[in-house]
Design an enzyme around this catalytic site. Structure first.
Site, PDB file in Angstrom:
ATOM      1  CE  LYS A  47      -2.870  -2.337   3.429  1.00 23.29           C
ATOM      2  NZ  LYS A  47      -3.111  -2.333   4.892  1.00 23.29           N
ATOM      3  N   GLY A  48       2.151   1.047   0.225  1.00 23.74           N
ATOM      4  CA  GLY A  48       3.054   2.175   0.475  1.00 23.74           C
ATOM      5  C   GLY A  48       3.124   3.222  -0.614  1.00 23.74           C
ATOM      6  CG  ASP A 104       6.944   2.180  -0.391  1.00 24.60           C
ATOM      7  OD1 ASP A 104       7.593   1.342  -1.046  1.00 24.60           O
ATOM      8  OD2 ASP A 104       6.375   1.894   0.680  1.00 24.60           O
ATOM      9  CG  ASP A 107      15.184  -1.780   2.972  1.00 25.39           C
ATOM     10  OD1 ASP A 107      16.183  -1.103   3.210  1.00 25.39           O
ATOM     11  OD2 ASP A 107      14.703  -2.586   3.800  1.00 25.39           O
ATOM     12  CE  LYS A 135      15.288   2.569   4.552  1.00 23.98           C
ATOM     13  NZ  LYS A 135      14.907   1.622   5.602  1.00 23.98           N
ATOM     14  CG  ASP A 163       3.441   0.429   7.056  1.00 23.53           C
ATOM     15  OD1 ASP A 163       4.221   0.260   6.094  1.00 23.53           O
ATOM     16  OD2 ASP A 163       3.055  -0.505   7.777  1.00 23.53           O
ATOM     17  NE  ARG A 169      -0.109   1.766   5.054  1.00 21.81           N
ATOM     18  CZ  ARG A 169       0.869   0.979   4.597  1.00 21.81           C
ATOM     19  NH1 ARG A 169       1.817   1.492   3.844  1.00 21.81           N
ATOM     20  NH2 ARG A 169       0.903  -0.293   4.897  1.00 21.81           N
TER      21      ARG A 169
HETATM   22  P1  IMP Z   1      12.902  -4.516  -0.117  1.00 28.50           P
HETATM   23  O1  IMP Z   1      12.390  -5.785  -0.691  1.00 28.50           O
HETATM   24  O2  IMP Z   1      13.874  -4.786   1.010  1.00 28.50           O
HETATM   25  O3  IMP Z   1      13.485  -3.558  -1.131  1.00 28.50           O
HETATM   26  O4  IMP Z   1      11.689  -3.846   0.637  1.00 28.50           O
HETATM   27  C1  IMP Z   1      10.842  -2.960   0.072  1.00 28.50           C
HETATM   28  C2  IMP Z   1       9.613  -2.781   0.945  1.00 28.50           C
HETATM   29  O5  IMP Z   1       9.933  -2.818   2.361  1.00 28.50           O
HETATM   30  C3  IMP Z   1       9.048  -1.408   0.703  1.00 28.50           C
HETATM   31  O6  IMP Z   1       8.140  -1.414  -0.378  1.00 28.50           O
HETATM   32  C4  IMP Z   1       8.417  -1.089   2.032  1.00 28.50           C
HETATM   33  O7  IMP Z   1       7.113  -1.611   2.081  1.00 28.50           O
HETATM   34  C5  IMP Z   1       9.255  -1.789   3.066  1.00 28.50           C
HETATM   35  N1  IMP Z   1      10.257  -0.883   3.670  1.00 28.50           N
HETATM   36  C6  IMP Z   1      11.589  -0.925   3.511  1.00 28.50           C
HETATM   37  N2  IMP Z   1      12.198   0.082   4.196  1.00 28.50           N
HETATM   38  C7  IMP Z   1      11.212   0.772   4.806  1.00 28.50           C
HETATM   39  C8  IMP Z   1      11.193   1.938   5.651  1.00 28.50           C
HETATM   40  O8  IMP Z   1      12.221   2.564   5.999  1.00 28.50           O
HETATM   41  N3  IMP Z   1       9.973   2.349   6.067  1.00 28.50           N
HETATM   42  C9  IMP Z   1       8.813   1.723   5.715  1.00 28.50           C
HETATM   43  N4  IMP Z   1       8.786   0.635   4.929  1.00 28.50           N
HETATM   44  C10 IMP Z   1       9.976   0.161   4.471  1.00 28.50           C
END
Ligand code: IMP
Length: 182
Positions: A47-48, A104, A107, A135, A163, A169
């Site tokens: 939902k982000g 959004d 990570d 990040k 969130d 949010r």
């Molecule tokens: P990834 O698979 O590690 O790139 O994660 C991506 C998802 O993790 C994003 O779409 C967010 O939903 C969540 N996420 C990662 N870092 C954060 C943060 O700092 N705040 C909130 N949600 C995060």
């Protein structure tokens, strides 16, 4: 410092800075997809990304469609496992379309890399990624981010769609949770 829902939030990116950057991203997409005709589809990852998506799409001066996809990581909610399932699929075919995945935050990169592989099997004409935040210190899988809002340090952020346990949010800026409000 802002107080919200019993927590102290430190502002990292103001609502004004976000709005300015979203306008720039919208202009870049408008320029790059000029020739796409009626083929542009923005795919928001729930939902982000919904707040980002709703602001971004209104800065794109081209015909475009909007769709949403829901995905969830298996296992521990706090960290990405890389094993991702689709919890709610797109409502329309993307075959022959120019898809822009709207995220959004990137990570580790695991979620978006899974999603790209999945979407590519559906024969779109092209697939690009537009993320509000990245990040880079946490990268596990390097994914090309074609349109990026801001690079941030390795801190957990909330607001503007992001969130913490489904809260914050609706905070209009991007902030870091610093602890309990007194
Ligand atoms: P990834 O698979 O590690 O790139 O994660 C991506 C998802 O993790 C994003 O779409 C967010 O939903 C969540 N996420 C990662 N870092 C954060 C943060 O700092 N705040 C909130 N949600 C995060």
């Amino acid at each position: 410092m802002h107080e919200m829902d019993g927590k102290r939030l430190r502002e990292l990116i103001s609502a004004e800075s976000i709005a300015d950057r979203v306008t720039e991203l919208g202009h870049a997409l408008t320029r790059d997809y000029q020739e796409s005709g009626r083929n542009l589809v923005l795919v928001g990852v729930m939902k982000g990304s919904v707040i980002f998506l709703s602001d971004l799409c209104r800065k794109i001066a081209l015909p475009c469609m909007i769709d949403l996809i829901g995905i969830a990581s298996y296992g521990d909610e706090a960290k990405s496992s890389g094993v991702v399932k689709i919890t709610s699929d797109l409502s329309n075919s993307i075959e022959g379309k120019d898809v822009v995945v709207v995220e959004d935050i990137i990570d580790t990169g695991l979620t978006v890399s899974y999603l790209l592989e999945n979407l590519k099997t559906r024969q779109p004409r092209s697939v690009k990624v537009c993320a509000l935040l990245s990040k880079p210190e946490r990268t596990i899988v390097k994914v090309p981010i074609d349109y990026l809002g801001f690079t941030i340090p390795d801190q957990f952020v909330v607001g503007y769609g992001l969130d913490f346990a489904q809260r914050f949010r609706n905070v209009p800026f991007i902030g870091v949770v610093e602890g309990h409000a007194d």
